[in-house]
Design a protein around this motif. Structure first.
Motif, PDB file in Angstrom:
ATOM      1  N   LYS A  16      49.102 -46.957  46.110  1.00 26.65           N
ATOM      2  CA  LYS A  16      48.595 -48.111  45.357  1.00 26.65           C
ATOM      3  C   LYS A  16      49.712 -48.637  44.470  1.00 26.65           C
ATOM      4  CE  LYS A  16      44.355 -47.965  44.013  1.00 26.65           C
ATOM      5  NZ  LYS A  16      43.073 -47.669  43.304  1.00 26.65           N
ATOM      6  N   TYR A  17      49.853 -49.958  44.448  1.00 26.56           N
ATOM      7  CA  TYR A  17      50.878 -50.597  43.624  1.00 26.56           C
ATOM      8  C   TYR A  17      50.273 -51.113  42.326  1.00 26.56           C
ATOM      9  CZ  TYR A  17      53.975 -50.447  47.685  1.00 26.56           C
ATOM     10  OH  TYR A  17      54.757 -50.026  48.736  1.00 26.56           O
ATOM     11  N   ALA A  18      51.160 -51.485  41.407  1.00 23.32           N
ATOM     12  CA  ALA A  18      50.711 -52.075  40.145  1.00 23.32           C
ATOM     13  C   ALA A  18      49.848 -53.295  40.435  1.00 23.32           C
ATOM     14  CB  ALA A  18      51.912 -52.463  39.291  1.00 23.32           C
ATOM     15  N   GLY A  19      48.776 -53.404  39.703  1.00 26.80           N
ATOM     16  CA  GLY A  19      47.846 -54.500  39.943  1.00 26.80           C
ATOM     17  C   GLY A  19      46.668 -54.084  40.795  1.00 26.80           C
ATOM     18  N   GLY A  20      46.740 -52.848  41.322  1.00 26.85           N
ATOM     19  CA  GLY A  20      45.599 -52.308  42.057  1.00 26.85           C
ATOM     20  C   GLY A  20      45.641 -52.482  43.559  1.00 26.85           C
ATOM     21  N   PHE A  21      46.681 -53.167  44.102  1.00 27.81           N
ATOM     22  CA  PHE A  21      46.739 -53.352  45.558  1.00 27.81           C
ATOM     23  C   PHE A  21      47.033 -52.029  46.246  1.00 27.81           C
ATOM     24  CE2 PHE A  21      49.422 -54.124  49.343  1.00 27.81           C
ATOM     25  CZ  PHE A  21      48.432 -54.658  50.163  1.00 27.81           C
ATOM     26  N   GLU A  22      46.162 -51.647  47.177  1.00 23.04           N
ATOM     27  CA  GLU A  22      46.331 -50.394  47.905  1.00 23.04           C
ATOM     28  C   GLU A  22      46.898 -50.707  49.297  1.00 23.04           C
ATOM     29  OE1 GLU A  22      43.901 -46.364  47.794  1.00 23.04           O
ATOM     30  OE2 GLU A  22      42.887 -47.848  49.064  1.00 23.04           O
ATOM     31  N   ALA A  23      48.198 -50.411  49.484  1.00 25.20           N
ATOM     32  CA  ALA A  23      48.872 -50.729  50.750  1.00 25.20           C
ATOM     33  C   ALA A  23      48.564 -49.708  51.825  1.00 25.20           C
ATOM     34  CB  ALA A  23      50.382 -50.805  50.533  1.00 25.20           C
ATOM     35  N   THR A  42      50.493 -55.042  62.116  1.00 24.83           N
ATOM     36  CA  THR A  42      50.792 -56.426  61.765  1.00 24.83           C
ATOM     37  C   THR A  42      51.572 -56.458  60.449  1.00 24.83           C
ATOM     38  OG1 THR A  42      48.630 -56.514  60.683  1.00 24.83           O
ATOM     39  CG2 THR A  42      48.764 -57.352  62.933  1.00 24.83           C
ATOM     40  N   ASN A  43      52.167 -57.603  60.134  1.00 25.36           N
ATOM     41  CA  ASN A  43      52.854 -57.738  58.850  1.00 25.36           C
ATOM     42  C   ASN A  43      51.874 -57.455  57.713  1.00 25.36           C
ATOM     43  OD1 ASN A  43      55.332 -58.480  59.962  1.00 25.36           O
ATOM     44  ND2 ASN A  43      54.805 -60.648  59.999  1.00 25.36           N
ATOM     45  N   GLY A  44      52.309 -56.606  56.781  1.00 26.67           N
ATOM     46  CA  GLY A  44      51.443 -56.259  55.664  1.00 26.67           C
ATOM     47  C   GLY A  44      50.446 -55.167  55.976  1.00 26.67           C
ATOM     48  N   ALA A  45      50.595 -54.521  57.146  1.00 29.52           N
ATOM     49  CA  ALA A  45      49.632 -53.481  57.527  1.00 29.52           C
ATOM     50  C   ALA A  45      49.802 -52.195  56.734  1.00 29.52           C
ATOM     51  CB  ALA A  45      49.759 -53.181  59.022  1.00 29.52           C
ATOM     52  N   LEU A 204      51.411 -43.020  69.549  1.00 28.95           N
ATOM     53  CA  LEU A 204      51.555 -44.102  68.579  1.00 28.95           C
ATOM     54  C   LEU A 204      50.290 -44.246  67.757  1.00 28.95           C
ATOM     55  CD1 LEU A 204      49.791 -46.783  69.682  1.00 28.95           C
ATOM     56  CD2 LEU A 204      51.627 -46.799  71.357  1.00 28.95           C
ATOM     57  N   ALA A 205      50.450 -44.932  66.647  1.00 31.91           N
ATOM     58  CA  ALA A 205      49.303 -45.307  65.818  1.00 31.91           C
ATOM     59  C   ALA A 205      49.462 -46.771  65.455  1.00 31.91           C
ATOM     60  CB  ALA A 205      49.239 -44.457  64.555  1.00 31.91           C
ATOM     61  N   ILE A 206      48.351 -47.493  65.414  1.00 34.04           N
ATOM     62  CA  ILE A 206      48.358 -48.898  65.028  1.00 34.04           C
ATOM     63  C   ILE A 206      47.646 -49.026  63.681  1.00 34.04           C
ATOM     64  CG2 ILE A 206      47.593 -51.233  65.603  1.00 34.04           C
ATOM     65  CD1 ILE A 206      47.803 -50.481  68.536  1.00 34.04           C
ATOM     66  N   MET A 207      48.352 -49.582  62.702  1.00 31.18           N
ATOM     67  CA  MET A 207      47.783 -49.779  61.372  1.00 31.18           C
ATOM     68  C   MET A 207      47.353 -51.221  61.186  1.00 31.18           C
ATOM     69  SD  MET A 207      50.238 -47.618  58.746  1.00 31.18           S
ATOM     70  CE  MET A 207      49.085 -47.920  57.381  1.00 31.18           C
ATOM     71  N   HIS A 208      46.330 -51.400  60.365  1.00 35.97           N
ATOM     72  CA  HIS A 208      45.868 -52.737  59.979  1.00 35.97           C
ATOM     73  C   HIS A 208      45.227 -52.630  58.606  1.00 35.97           C
ATOM     74  CE1 HIS A 208      44.763 -56.895  60.653  1.00 35.97           C
ATOM     75  NE2 HIS A 208      43.539 -56.632  60.257  1.00 35.97           N
ATOM     76  N   ARG A 209      45.752 -53.415  57.682  1.00 38.05           N
ATOM     77  CA  ARG A 209      45.233 -53.433  56.306  1.00 38.05           C
ATOM     78  C   ARG A 209      45.155 -52.038  55.697  1.00 38.05           C
ATOM     79  NH1 ARG A 209      40.437 -58.049  56.869  1.00 38.05           N
ATOM     80  NH2 ARG A 209      41.842 -59.788  57.315  1.00 38.05           N
ATOM     81  N   GLY A 210      46.226 -51.302  55.868  1.00 38.54           N
ATOM     82  CA  GLY A 210      46.358 -50.010  55.207  1.00 38.54           C
ATOM     83  C   GLY A 210      45.696 -48.838  55.891  1.00 38.54           C
ATOM     84  N   ALA A 293      46.787 -55.055  74.027  1.00 33.35           N
ATOM     85  CA  ALA A 293      45.902 -54.155  73.285  1.00 33.35           C
ATOM     86  C   ALA A 293      46.100 -54.325  71.787  1.00 33.35           C
ATOM     87  CB  ALA A 293      46.173 -52.704  73.692  1.00 33.35           C
ATOM     88  N   PHE A 294      47.364 -54.452  71.365  1.00 38.00           N
ATOM     89  CA  PHE A 294      47.681 -54.609  69.943  1.00 38.00           C
ATOM     90  C   PHE A 294      47.052 -55.891  69.389  1.00 38.00           C
ATOM     91  CE2 PHE A 294      50.404 -56.437  66.662  1.00 38.00           C
ATOM     92  CZ  PHE A 294      50.564 -55.378  65.784  1.00 38.00           C
ATOM     93  N   LEU A 295      47.230 -56.995  70.115  1.00 36.47           N
ATOM     94  CA  LEU A 295      46.688 -58.273  69.650  1.00 36.47           C
ATOM     95  C   LEU A 295      45.163 -58.252  69.610  1.00 36.47           C
ATOM     96  CD1 LEU A 295      49.073 -60.741  71.513  1.00 36.47           C
ATOM     97  CD2 LEU A 295      49.055 -60.206  69.068  1.00 36.47           C
ATOM     98  N   GLU A 296      44.561 -57.614  70.607  1.00 29.66           N
ATOM     99  CA  GLU A 296      43.102 -57.537  70.639  1.00 29.66           C
ATOM    100  C   GLU A 296      42.571 -56.719  69.476  1.00 29.66           C
ATOM    101  OE1 GLU A 296      39.890 -55.528  73.609  1.00 29.66           O
ATOM    102  OE2 GLU A 296      41.394 -56.825  74.550  1.00 29.66           O
ATOM    103  N   ILE A 297      43.248 -55.607  69.181  1.00 30.47           N
ATOM    104  CA  ILE A 297      42.841 -54.756  68.063  1.00 30.47           C
ATOM    105  C   ILE A 297      42.999 -55.510  66.743  1.00 30.47           C
ATOM    106  CG2 ILE A 297      43.487 -52.708  66.719  1.00 30.47           C
ATOM    107  CD1 ILE A 297      44.206 -51.399  69.456  1.00 30.47           C
ATOM    108  N   ALA A 298      44.144 -56.171  66.561  1.00 32.61           N
ATOM    109  CA  ALA A 298      44.396 -56.902  65.314  1.00 32.61           C
ATOM    110  C   ALA A 298      43.380 -58.018  65.110  1.00 32.61           C
ATOM    111  CB  ALA A 298      45.811 -57.466  65.331  1.00 32.61           C
TER     112      ALA A 298
END
Length: 305
Positions: A16-23, A42-45, A204-210, A293-298
């Motif tokens: 978690k970063y300052a301001g409460g954002f949990e990456a 994805t970017n920001g995942a 592999l692992a695919i991350m999305h929104r943390g 598969a990646f695009l469909e998951i995202a």
């Protein structure tokens, strides 16, 4: 697989970063010795935030990380000599030569390879006397990799290792990474080139929104996604003449079929074409790719499916 065969273990990891954002929002994963593991997203995942925790560059907000049995942040002295890190972008003194840069880095590395050996590994031996500022972008990435390999690492972190490389350089790097894996080096790879992950990764692992939304072998991740068949019908032949069982979608004369049984569907299509005398142009049949598969998951995750 026993616990000592995993060289990276992560349990309920959060950052978690300052301001409460949990990456990074409570991920768990394990990477086996001698395995190439790709972390995608994805970017920001949260990929970069996760890898920085694995490399010991920051402490987690919660959860545990172990690399080679140690906390990479609190026990950095025990971990750092045994890992290699190739960052997304290196910062080299531009007026030093390639050999001088490598020699300088080697003096800070325990048990470093000879400079000439490290440069030959990445195809830079013939550029040893060239100043860093004269290197192309791809050659700088090769130098990044040479420095990451200096200490003969047991665990190698590669962040976008082939950015800027031409096709030949990319394939040479893939061959090198495979050879490192085959001699026991564990590789954690992050890349935006999904073909690269599909080609290299054992798992592999695919991350999305943390969060990690799927994990497995490349073949396993793509196997659950439908294959596709595409072709163009001749003018005057409507899509309605196709067998209903194929569930074809049409945009004018261009036809797309998605199927979980590629062989049977393709056989049925070709049988129909032969029996009706219809010629299919631009016929393309293929299994789902990791990119699809990646695009469909995202897309599904973004839509909250």
């Amino acid at each position: 697989m026993t616990t000592d065969q995993y060289v990276i273990t992560v349990d309920d990891l959060r950052r978690k970063y300052a301001g409460g954002f949990e990456a990074v929002s409570g991920i768990s994963l394990s990477v086996a010795r001698g395995e190439i593991f790709a972390l995608l997203g994805t970017n920001g995942a949260g990929k970069t935030s996760t890898v920085e925790l694995l490399e010991g560059l920051a402490a987690p907000s919660a959860g545990t990380v172990r690399v080679l049995g140690h906390d990479p942040y609190r026990e950095r002295a025990a971990v750092r000599p045994r890992i290699g890190v190739m960052l997304q972008e290196g910062g080299f003194p531009s007026d030093l030569t390639v050999a001088e840069t490598t020699r300088m880095w080697a003096r800070c590395t325990s048990g470093a390879r000879p400079v000439a050996e490290a440069l030959e590994l990445v195809g830079l031996g013939h550029r040893a006397g060239v100043r860093v500022k004269q290197l192309s972008g791809g050659e700088r990435r090769r130098l990044d990799l040479a420095l990451a390999l200096l200490g003969r690492p047991e665990v190698l972190f590669l962040d976008e290792p082939t950015t800027g490389l031409d096709a030949e350089g990319r394939h040479d790097t893939w061959d090198l990474v495979r050879s490192l894996r085959d001699t026991g080096t564990t590789v954690m790879l992050t890349t935006h080139y999904l073909e690269e992950a599909e080609t290299l990764a054992d798992r592999l692992a695919i991350m999305h929104r943390g969060r990690i939304v799927t994990t497995g072998t490349p073949a396993g991740v793509t196997a659950s996604r439908p294959a596709r068949i595409r072709f163009t019908l001749p003018d005057g032949v409507p899509a309605g003449r196709l067998p209903l069982s194929l569930q074809a979608a049409a945009q004018g004369q261009r036809i797309s079929i998605r199927t979980h049984d590629l062989q049977s569907s393709l056989a049925e299509l070709l049988r129909w074409a032969a029996e009706t005398g219809v010629r299919l142009t631009g016929l393309d049949a293929r299994s789902a790719s990791l990119e699809e598969a990646f695009l469909e998951i995202a897309q599904a995750e973004s839509a909250g499916v």
